[in-house]
Scaffold this active site. Sequence first.
Site, PDB file in Angstrom:
ATOM      1  N   LYS A  40     -14.820  29.474 -65.983  1.00  0.00           N
ATOM      2  CA  LYS A  40     -13.488  30.087 -66.001  1.00  0.00           C
ATOM      3  C   LYS A  40     -12.808  29.896 -64.650  1.00  0.00           C
ATOM      4  O   LYS A  40     -13.448  29.523 -63.661  1.00  0.00           O
ATOM      5  CB  LYS A  40     -13.604  31.578 -66.324  1.00  0.00           C
ATOM      6  CG  LYS A  40     -14.397  32.377 -65.297  1.00  0.00           C
ATOM      7  CD  LYS A  40     -14.484  33.842 -65.676  1.00  0.00           C
ATOM      8  CE  LYS A  40     -15.271  34.619 -64.614  1.00  0.00           C
ATOM      9  NZ  LYS A  40     -15.274  36.066 -64.877  1.00  0.00           N
ATOM     10  N   TYR A 267       5.196  31.408 -36.250  1.00  0.00           N
ATOM     11  CA  TYR A 267       6.126  32.472 -36.632  1.00  0.00           C
ATOM     12  C   TYR A 267       5.795  33.784 -35.922  1.00  0.00           C
ATOM     13  O   TYR A 267       4.627  34.164 -35.792  1.00  0.00           O
ATOM     14  CB  TYR A 267       6.065  32.714 -38.138  1.00  0.00           C
ATOM     15  CG  TYR A 267       6.716  31.638 -38.967  1.00  0.00           C
ATOM     16  CD1 TYR A 267       8.097  31.439 -38.925  1.00  0.00           C
ATOM     17  CD2 TYR A 267       5.957  30.838 -39.812  1.00  0.00           C
ATOM     18  CE1 TYR A 267       8.698  30.457 -39.696  1.00  0.00           C
ATOM     19  CE2 TYR A 267       6.546  29.855 -40.589  1.00  0.00           C
ATOM     20  CZ  TYR A 267       7.917  29.668 -40.527  1.00  0.00           C
ATOM     21  OH  TYR A 267       8.502  28.693 -41.297  1.00  0.00           O
TER      22      TYR A 267
END
Length: 371
Positions: A40, A267
């Site tokens: 999965k 940033y």
Amino acid sequence: MVIGRHRNTRAIISLEAIKHNVATQISKLKDGQSLFAVVKANAYGHGMIPVAKAAKEAGANGFCVAIIDEGIALRESGIKDPILILGVNPASEAVCMAKHDLSVAVGTLEFLTEAQKLLQEEKQRLKIHLALDTGMGRIGFRNTEDLKEAVDFIEKHSDQLKCEGVFTHFSTADSKDPAYFEKQSQKFDELVGVLKKKPKYIHQANSATALWHPNFEGNLVRMGISMYGLNPSGDMIDETWNLEPALSLESELVAVKEVEAGSSIGYGATYTSSQSEWIGTVPIGYADGWLRRMQGFKVLIDGQYCEIVGRVCMDQFMVRLPKKYDLGTKVTLIGENNGKVITAQDVANYADTIHYEIMCNITERVPRIYK
């Protein structure tokens, strides 16, 4: 999502490691026990179809997925072995699942009653694995009365419904304290006792159960995280199977510059150099699954641990280098580099999470390269 094939950032997947880990688990099985490979979530970020085929080659008897579409994708890839959907699905999809020969986890009578009508109309039969909630609190029947009612309904409508399996999921199989595990195991035995006819598959063993509780009940192991070479407990309990991690995450330096003392990087200007420094830029960021909070973590370059400085950007991050390196120099985020290693667990520990999440976070923009 577009795959970044023209950018030298990549996840390297060792299918030989997958095969080794599956073969190791198979060697531990008792007579009559089978192994389903849990693929999965894109095989925990490793790539569902290539991993499934490698697991099958190594001896896996079937597969577990979370959603219908994953099961259909396996069928469309040519896989004909049993496929079990572990997640909850709407009864309106019962016919779709039956037509694709997908088995499904069921934990409510409501699903069975609605699905039976639709299956009868389309002359289809759906394979059911009865989910038992023994203490996980997620899905499944919690008491013998509700379970018996469901079993009776399936028997009454056997032309549309087939009870192929019964299972539970342990929440603390990877814990040093076995008390809750044992409580769940006892509850499982109590609930399974309701079944007069035992189905083909009785299963409770996930990776952690198979590793540390080898005398588990049942005839099926659902091999998940250990198939990818990772310890289910993180680093709380040692694993002695010599599992081989299957994934490495690599990139390269695309910019190298010398900055003077007092230069701010990234940033928010959260990092400022205290002296003249070499700074490298690496083309992978949080859009690729490399979490923004990895600022301050270290990656490997030329066998040297190099700190991520400044905030991780969407597509890039910067590192402080010990010297000037050539453009194109390999950067290892997870894996081995010149004798040094960064593990997925190292990354998880720094990010205050689990290695499952680190693996699953690697987005499709990062190409998977198989070897």
